[in-house]
Design a protein around this motif. Sequence first.
Motif, mmCIF file in Angstrom:
data_model
loop_
_atom_site.group_PDB
_atom_site.id
_atom_site.type_symbol
_atom_site.label_atom_id
_atom_site.label_comp_id
_atom_site.label_asym_id
_atom_site.label_seq_id
_atom_site.Cartn_x
_atom_site.Cartn_y
_atom_site.Cartn_z
ATOM 1 N N PHE A 189 0.859 -1.186 0.000
ATOM 2 C CA PHE A 189 0.000 0.000 0.000
ATOM 3 C C PHE A 189 0.893 1.232 0.000
ATOM 4 O O PHE A 189 1.852 1.319 0.772
ATOM 5 N N ALA A 190 0.589 2.196 -0.862
ATOM 6 C CA ALA A 190 1.381 3.420 -0.955
ATOM 7 C C ALA A 190 0.656 4.536 -0.223
ATOM 8 O O ALA A 190 -0.269 5.146 -0.765
ATOM 9 N N GLY A 191 1.056 4.787 1.003
ATOM 10 C CA GLY A 191 0.448 5.838 1.804
ATOM 11 C C GLY A 191 1.174 7.157 1.667
ATOM 12 O O GLY A 191 2.273 7.226 1.106
ATOM 13 N N VAL A 192 0.567 8.207 2.175
ATOM 14 C CA VAL A 192 1.182 9.540 2.125
ATOM 15 C C VAL A 192 2.535 9.542 2.830
ATOM 16 O O VAL A 192 3.511 10.107 2.332
ATOM 17 N N GLU A 193 2.601 8.914 4.013
ATOM 18 C CA GLU A 193 3.867 8.873 4.739
ATOM 19 C C GLU A 193 4.953 8.160 3.947
ATOM 20 O O GLU A 193 6.140 8.488 4.049
ATOM 21 N N ASP A 194 4.549 7.197 3.121
ATOM 22 C CA ASP A 194 5.515 6.425 2.337
ATOM 23 C C ASP A 194 6.197 7.250 1.254
ATOM 24 O O ASP A 194 7.200 6.809 0.679
ATOM 25 N N ILE A 195 5.670 8.436 0.964
ATOM 26 C CA ILE A 195 6.303 9.280 -0.057
ATOM 27 C C ILE A 195 6.790 10.621 0.495
ATOM 28 O O ILE A 195 7.640 11.268 -0.120
ATOM 29 N N LEU A 196 6.283 11.049 1.657
ATOM 30 C CA LEU A 196 6.606 12.392 2.133
ATOM 31 C C LEU A 196 7.495 12.430 3.375
ATOM 32 O O LEU A 196 8.142 13.451 3.638
ATOM 33 N N ALA A 197 7.534 11.348 4.162
ATOM 34 C CA ALA A 197 8.415 11.320 5.322
ATOM 35 C C ALA A 197 9.854 11.098 4.861
ATOM 36 O O ALA A 197 10.138 11.023 3.658
ATOM 37 N N GLY A 198 10.783 11.008 5.819
ATOM 38 C CA GLY A 198 12.190 10.835 5.462
ATOM 39 C C GLY A 198 12.439 9.630 4.585
ATOM 40 O O GLY A 198 13.134 9.712 3.565
ATOM 41 N N ARG A 199 11.857 8.499 4.956
ATOM 42 C CA ARG A 199 11.999 7.305 4.124
ATOM 43 C C ARG A 199 11.279 7.488 2.794
ATOM 44 O O ARG A 199 11.652 6.877 1.786
ATOM 45 N N GLY A 200 10.243 8.317 2.790
ATOM 46 C CA GLY A 200 9.536 8.593 1.545
ATOM 47 C C GLY A 200 10.420 9.289 0.534
ATOM 48 O O GLY A 200 10.396 8.969 -0.660
ATOM 49 N N LEU A 201 11.206 10.253 1.008
ATOM 50 C CA LEU A 201 12.146 10.937 0.114
ATOM 51 C C LEU A 201 13.124 9.932 -0.489
ATOM 52 O O LEU A 201 13.448 10.002 -1.688
ATOM 53 N N GLU A 202 13.555 8.973 0.317
ATOM 54 C CA GLU A 202 14.469 7.946 -0.181
ATOM 55 C C GLU A 202 13.790 7.076 -1.237
ATOM 56 O O GLU A 202 14.395 6.714 -2.253
ATOM 57 N N ARG A 203 12.511 6.773 -1.023
ATOM 58 C CA ARG A 203 11.773 5.967 -2.011
ATOM 59 C C ARG A 203 11.578 6.744 -3.315
ATOM 60 O O ARG A 203 11.646 6.173 -4.404
ATOM 61 N N LEU A 204 11.307 8.041 -3.193
ATOM 62 C CA LEU A 204 11.147 8.852 -4.405
ATOM 63 C C LEU A 204 12.431 8.871 -5.222
ATOM 64 O O LEU A 204 12.397 8.774 -6.454
ATOM 65 N N HIS A 205 13.564 8.993 -4.541
ATOM 66 C CA HIS A 205 14.837 9.012 -5.268
ATOM 67 C C HIS A 205 15.101 7.660 -5.921
ATOM 68 O O HIS A 205 15.587 7.597 -7.073
ATOM 69 N N ALA A 206 14.768 6.582 -5.225
ATOM 70 C CA ALA A 206 14.927 5.257 -5.828
ATOM 71 C C ALA A 206 14.049 5.128 -7.071
ATOM 72 O O ALA A 206 14.477 4.581 -8.098
#
Length: 323
Positions: A189-206
Amino acid sequence: MTTPLNLVADIGGTNTRVALADGKAVRQDSIRRYANADFPSLEPVLQRYLAEEAIARVEGACVAAAGPVRDGVAVMTNLAWTIDAAQLTRATGAAHTAILNDLQAQGHALGHIAPQFLRPLIAGPQQSGAAMLVVGVGTGMNAAPVHNTAWGRVVAASECGHIAMPVRNETDFRLMKFIEGHGPHAHGFAGVEDILAGRGLERLHAFVTHEAGTMEELGAAQIMQALGAGDPLARQTAALYVRLLGNELGNLALIHLPFGGLYLIGGVARAMVPYMAEMGLTEAFRDKGRFGDFMKDFAVFAVEDDYAALTGCAAFLTNAAAA
């Protein structure tokens, strides 16, 4: 009538800040920081603080905890501490105690933060007495609506960081599918926290590097360093982040109608502030079709006061005593 001396504390996952407050005014020179790893619980932290300040007891004690608070008990999210009123009373001798979620404390601080600590991000009117919204973007992501009522201020809890991420175009759809299955913390599940929190930024870069055919896993600090150096893929990551943040802030504004303003807190949000204007935060926030003009009725600020949670605790105690 003398102003009561209160103790306030902001408990994070790594450190606890403690201070004294005269009513709503936090004594800036009394703020001390303690490493949580040095203590088995909050109680000895507060006891040491009062001993160092040569104070036997205080009238009230209020703490802000980085974790859920239920029935007056806080369970820390990233720390093996549980905090209840009995601990506060034993440690401080306080007759009046309160335990708040850290985001709720930030909500109670609004209206008591010096103007120089509020950086305008999106221009708009502010209606006096209207609802406000605190949005925390750091290790996690969440938001709390703030309402001033005839019975006092109410800062409601929520878990909106776990609702579905905004999907506006084909890129967002591919990102959603990528997030659902990428990394050790993927949970389908792709939640808001999964893209906007610190780990989210890492996922966006990946995701950005995956799309470019050069898949790369970097930590948030490394991404921000690359961004500062002008790396093209880091800039693309930041632009995607800012657009998604703007989209979600717009969603929250329509849900809560915070005509008194939206207030961003948290380390990730503050790190992105220098890039928000050039990367289109305002445009993404107002990207609501026929409601685009309506979105001009909301103002957005970044809170740059590191001690706002302490102020919120002091204001909460004072207002509760007057109720």
